[in-house]
Design a protein around this motif. Structure first.
Motif, PDB file in Angstrom:
ATOM      1  N   ASP A  51       1.057  -1.075   0.019  1.00 37.51           N
ATOM      2  CA  ASP A  51      -0.026  -0.125   0.092  1.00 37.51           C
ATOM      3  C   ASP A  51       0.841   1.040  -0.036  1.00 37.51           C
ATOM      4  N   LEU A  52       0.528   2.079  -0.841  1.00 35.03           N
ATOM      5  CA  LEU A  52       1.364   3.322  -0.823  1.00 35.03           C
ATOM      6  C   LEU A  52       1.203   4.249   0.303  1.00 35.03           C
ATOM      7  N   ALA A  80      -4.754   4.631  -3.447  1.00 37.10           N
ATOM      8  CA  ALA A  80      -6.146   5.294  -3.390  1.00 37.10           C
ATOM      9  C   ALA A  80      -5.812   6.327  -4.499  1.00 37.10           C
ATOM     10  N   ARG A  81      -4.552   6.709  -4.821  1.00 39.41           N
ATOM     11  CA  ARG A  81      -4.085   7.622  -5.708  1.00 39.41           C
ATOM     12  C   ARG A  81      -4.453   7.525  -7.131  1.00 39.41           C
ATOM     13  N   ASP A  82      -5.245   8.192  -7.683  1.00 42.60           N
ATOM     14  CA  ASP A  82      -5.799   7.622  -9.147  1.00 42.60           C
ATOM     15  C   ASP A  82      -5.285   8.369 -10.083  1.00 42.60           C
ATOM     16  N   GLU A  83      -4.314   9.610  -9.540  1.00 42.71           N
ATOM     17  CA  GLU A  83      -3.697  10.412 -10.608  1.00 42.71           C
ATOM     18  C   GLU A  83      -2.587   9.763 -11.557  1.00 42.71           C
ATOM     19  N   LEU A  84      -2.741   9.909 -13.111  1.00 45.31           N
ATOM     20  CA  LEU A  84      -1.715   9.153 -13.843  1.00 45.31           C
ATOM     21  C   LEU A  84       0.009   9.345 -13.323  1.00 45.31           C
ATOM     22  N   SER A  85       0.148  10.491 -12.658  1.00 46.45           N
ATOM     23  CA  SER A  85       1.373  10.814 -12.503  1.00 46.45           C
ATOM     24  C   SER A  85       2.093  10.014 -11.365  1.00 46.45           C
ATOM     25  N   ASP A  86       0.900   9.641 -10.307  1.00 52.31           N
ATOM     26  CA  ASP A  86       1.209   8.822  -9.121  1.00 52.31           C
ATOM     27  C   ASP A  86       1.560   7.517  -9.568  1.00 52.31           C
ATOM     28  N   ARG A  87       0.758   6.907 -10.636  1.00 53.96           N
ATOM     29  CA  ARG A  87       0.768   5.599 -11.260  1.00 53.96           C
ATOM     30  C   ARG A  87       2.190   5.433 -11.949  1.00 53.96           C
ATOM     31  N   VAL A  88       2.433   6.483 -12.693  1.00 53.97           N
ATOM     32  CA  VAL A  88       3.738   6.389 -13.421  1.00 53.97           C
ATOM     33  C   VAL A  88       5.090   6.413 -12.454  1.00 53.97           C
ATOM     34  N   ASP A  92       7.662   3.637 -12.303  1.00 54.83           N
ATOM     35  CA  ASP A  92       9.133   4.313 -12.760  1.00 54.83           C
ATOM     36  C   ASP A  92      10.026   3.781 -11.317  1.00 54.83           C
ATOM     37  N   ALA A  93       9.566   3.767 -10.100  1.00 56.30           N
ATOM     38  CA  ALA A  93      10.330   3.487  -9.061  1.00 56.30           C
ATOM     39  C   ALA A  93      10.572   1.833  -8.892  1.00 56.30           C
ATOM     40  N   LEU A  99      -2.997  -1.271  -8.405  1.00 53.58           N
ATOM     41  CA  LEU A  99      -4.345  -1.510  -8.311  1.00 53.58           C
ATOM     42  C   LEU A  99      -4.981  -0.464  -7.590  1.00 53.58           C
ATOM     43  N   VAL A 100      -5.992   0.201  -8.064  1.00 56.96           N
ATOM     44  CA  VAL A 100      -6.634   1.498  -7.255  1.00 56.96           C
ATOM     45  C   VAL A 100      -7.558   1.064  -6.569  1.00 56.96           C
ATOM     46  N   LYS A 101      -7.717   1.552  -5.216  1.00 59.91           N
ATOM     47  CA  LYS A 101      -8.621   1.487  -4.428  1.00 59.91           C
ATOM     48  C   LYS A 101      -9.868   2.174  -4.782  1.00 59.91           C
ATOM     49  N   PRO A 102     -11.014   1.905  -4.466  1.00 57.81           N
ATOM     50  CA  PRO A 102     -11.609   0.386  -4.086  1.00 57.81           C
ATOM     51  C   PRO A 102     -11.457  -0.524  -5.180  1.00 57.81           C
ATOM     52  N   PHE A 103     -11.201  -1.754  -4.826  1.00 54.86           N
ATOM     53  CA  PHE A 103     -11.060  -2.967  -5.785  1.00 54.86           C
ATOM     54  C   PHE A 103     -11.832  -4.095  -5.526  1.00 54.86           C
TER      55      PHE A 103
END
Length: 233
Positions: A51-52, A80-88, A92-93, A99-103
């Motif tokens: 979890d982030l 829970a962060r649905d921003e594209l930048s957070d997923r990228v 990258d890390a 997987l974005v919550k809720p799922f």
């Protein structure tokens, strides 16, 4: 397969752990980022579900630390962060998937199975049955070039059936795979979703045949046969 689950929400942590254990996997759990910094490096894990939004240390910090220390295990991020930048940033890390919550639990289990297949060297991520193509990586079902829209539960059930296309899938195994942490997926629910999939598949030349007392078989309709009869025989 041994899995580390790092999640601070107690109810979610318990539900996910139970779902993973029903699949036959060994699960260790941690509840904060400070524990995870060292814990993820010590257990010989095959997969880490991270979890982030963790207390004490952010999940992104944990992930970067793991990769810097040479962690080779696959990492699935929960966010829970649905921003594209957070997923990228997560990918990258060093994350392998997110997987974005809720799922729904069946979707998480499907992603875990996909990561396991990659780790096992089985990189084929497409299942086929006649005109149907199930793309596991992109979560798409296609009939030829046309996309077939499915709900998350319909998708999960389709994956179960297509993985054993032409073979019997027991109702008990479907219940186990489709249950969530909120409630068990009952045998009556199986029948409801089988009925829904039959309505999707009948016009596409694919049938779900009931083997009474055993379960269901996903197969091509017989040439010239009646779609309704093939689906309910």
């Amino acid at each position: 397969m041994r899995i580390l689950l790092v999640e601070d929400d107690a109810a979610l942590r318990l539900g996910v752990a139970r779902g993973l254990e029903r699949e036959g996997w060994q699960v260790d759990v941690l509840s904060d980022g400070e524990q995870a910094m060292s814990g993820g490096l010590q257990g010989g894990f095959d997969l880490c579900i991270l979890d982030l939004g963790l207390p004490r240390r952010d999940g992104m910090e944990v992930l970067r630390h793991w990769r810097a220390q040479g962690l080779k295990a696959a990492v699935l991020l929960l966010t829970a962060r649905d921003e594209l930048s957070d997923r990228v940033r997560g990918l990258d890390a060093g994350a392998d998937d997110y997987l974005v919550k809720p799922f729904d639990l069946p979707e998480l289990l499907a992603r875990v199975r996909a990561l396991k297949r990659r780790a096992d060297g089985r990189v084929e991520e497409v299942l086929r049955l006649g005109p149907l193509t199930l793309d596991l990586a992109h979560k798409e079902l296609r009939h030829g070039e046309a996309r077939v829209a499915l709900s998350p539960r319909e998708w999960a059930l389709t994956e179960v059936l297509m993985q054993k296309a032409g073979k019997v899938v027991t109702k008990e195994s479907i219940v186990s795979r489709m249950s969530t942490w909120e409630a068990d997926f009952s045998e009556n629910s199986v029948e409801v979703y089988i009925h829904r999939l039959r309505k999707h598949f009948a016009p596409l030349g694919v049938a779900i045949r009931t083997v009474r007392g055993f379960g269901y078989v996903l197969e091509l309709q017989e040439s010239g046969g009646d779609a309704g009869a093939a689906a309910t025989s």
